[in-house]
Design a protein around this motif. Structure first.
Motif, PDB file in Angstrom:
ATOM      1  N   SER A  34      -3.247   6.649 -22.487  1.00  0.00           N
ATOM      2  CA  SER A  34      -2.431   7.536 -21.651  1.00  0.00           C
ATOM      3  C   SER A  34      -2.839   7.426 -20.187  1.00  0.00           C
ATOM      4  N   GLU A  35      -4.126   7.312 -19.938  1.00  0.00           N
ATOM      5  CA  GLU A  35      -4.610   7.142 -18.563  1.00  0.00           C
ATOM      6  C   GLU A  35      -4.105   5.830 -17.970  1.00  0.00           C
ATOM      7  N   VAL A  36      -4.107   4.763 -18.773  1.00  0.00           N
ATOM      8  CA  VAL A  36      -3.597   3.474 -18.287  1.00  0.00           C
ATOM      9  C   VAL A  36      -2.113   3.579 -17.948  1.00  0.00           C
ATOM     10  N   ARG A  37      -1.369   4.304 -18.747  1.00  0.00           N
ATOM     11  CA  ARG A  37       0.067   4.466 -18.473  1.00  0.00           C
ATOM     12  C   ARG A  37       0.300   5.161 -17.140  1.00  0.00           C
ATOM     13  N   LEU A  38      -0.597   6.065 -16.762  1.00  0.00           N
ATOM     14  CA  LEU A  38      -0.459   6.763 -15.481  1.00  0.00           C
ATOM     15  C   LEU A  38      -0.935   5.914 -14.310  1.00  0.00           C
ATOM     16  N   MET A  48      -2.563  16.508 -11.417  1.00  0.00           N
ATOM     17  CA  MET A  48      -1.891  17.329 -10.413  1.00  0.00           C
ATOM     18  C   MET A  48      -1.611  16.505  -9.157  1.00  0.00           C
ATOM     19  N   GLU A  49      -2.569  15.631  -8.828  1.00  0.00           N
ATOM     20  CA  GLU A  49      -2.427  14.760  -7.664  1.00  0.00           C
ATOM     21  C   GLU A  49      -2.381  13.328  -8.149  1.00  0.00           C
ATOM     22  N   ARG A  50      -1.210  12.742  -8.106  1.00  0.00           N
ATOM     23  CA  ARG A  50      -1.043  11.389  -8.629  1.00  0.00           C
ATOM     24  C   ARG A  50      -1.586  10.353  -7.656  1.00  0.00           C
ATOM     25  N   ARG A  51      -2.151   9.279  -8.213  1.00  0.00           N
ATOM     26  CA  ARG A  51      -2.572   8.164  -7.370  1.00  0.00           C
ATOM     27  C   ARG A  51      -1.342   7.513  -6.740  1.00  0.00           C
TER      28      ARG A  51
END
Length: 234
Positions: free
Chosen positions: A85-89, A128-131
């Motif tokens: 899930s982290e990779v997808r983001l 909350m704060e997207r890269r």
């Protein structure tokens, strides 16, 4: 598209989409007629895939012959779901898509009880704060590292100065708010860390540095560990 390739793509699509998935949705994803879709489903069944459901109801892949059976503990399932899930983001579109497909493939190999644990995982990723979006040239750098090919680019350093560089990409590191490429810089004749966002006009060259990537990366990491407080200027 050759029929064997289409059948493998159909399996991937059934794994990926929420199940049961209708024939109309599958046909749309595959860009084929529903009649062709029904024939392909029957071919997969004949090949050993256990696909429950029928036209008008929807299909569920209950056993996948293309993947070996696997067993994970509950906490391992949570770790897989959380990590992918982290990779997808964080990844570029190609990497995010790969993470989605990988999770679908892994889930398809699990026994039904463990599949439910994966689908209803406790741990989730939310930012909350997207890269900032991953730059398009991330895929070029990844390909260059895989193939051990040099890359030409324009780089803007911390002082705003632009220089033309040729680098040997060794790896990509995801930091809290940025991504960096670990590389050998042919201009500086030394290891350097390049911010992906400061790269422009990134393109593959014909120069190969095979088979030096792994030993160079090992040396680079060893030097970084030995000089944790030293950030060389690029």
């Amino acid at each position: 598209m050759a029929r064997p390739d289409r059948l493998m793509r159909l399996l991937d699509t059934i794994r990926r989409l929420p199940q049961p998935v209708t024939a109309a949705r599958l046909a749309e994803e595959m860009e084929v007629s529903e009649r062709t879709l029904y024939r392909d489903i029957e071919t997969l069944r004949s090949g050993g895939a256990l696909i429950d459901g029928a036209a008008g109801v929807g299909y569920t892949l209950t056993e996948d012959p293309a993947l070996p059976p696997q067993m994970f503990s509950r906490i391992e399932v949570e770790a897989l779901v959380l990590g992918l899930s982290e990779v997808r983001l964080a990844g570029d579109p190609e990497l995010a898509r790969a993470a989605e497909l990988a999770l679908a493939k892994i889930t398809a190999t699990l026994p039904e009880r463990v599949q439910r644990q994966a689908i209803h995982a406790v741990n989730h990723v939310y930012r909350m704060e997207r890269r900032p979006p991953a730059p398009a040239h991330m895929a070029i750098l990844r390909e260059a590292a895989w193939e051990e090919r040099a890359v030409n680019l324009t780089y803007q350093d911390l002082d705003g100065e632009r220089t033309e560089r040729r680098i040997w990409p060794l790896g990509i590191v995801f930091l809290d708010r940025t991504m960096m490429c670990l590389a050998w810089c042919c201009l500086r004749q030394d290891f350097r860390r390049f911010h992906l966002g400061a790269m422009e006009n990134v393109r593959l060259s014909e120069e190969s540095f095979r088979p030096r990537r792994v030993p160079l990366l090992r040396d680079f990491i060893d030097k970084m560990r030995a000089r944790t407080n030293d950030t060389p200027s690029v």
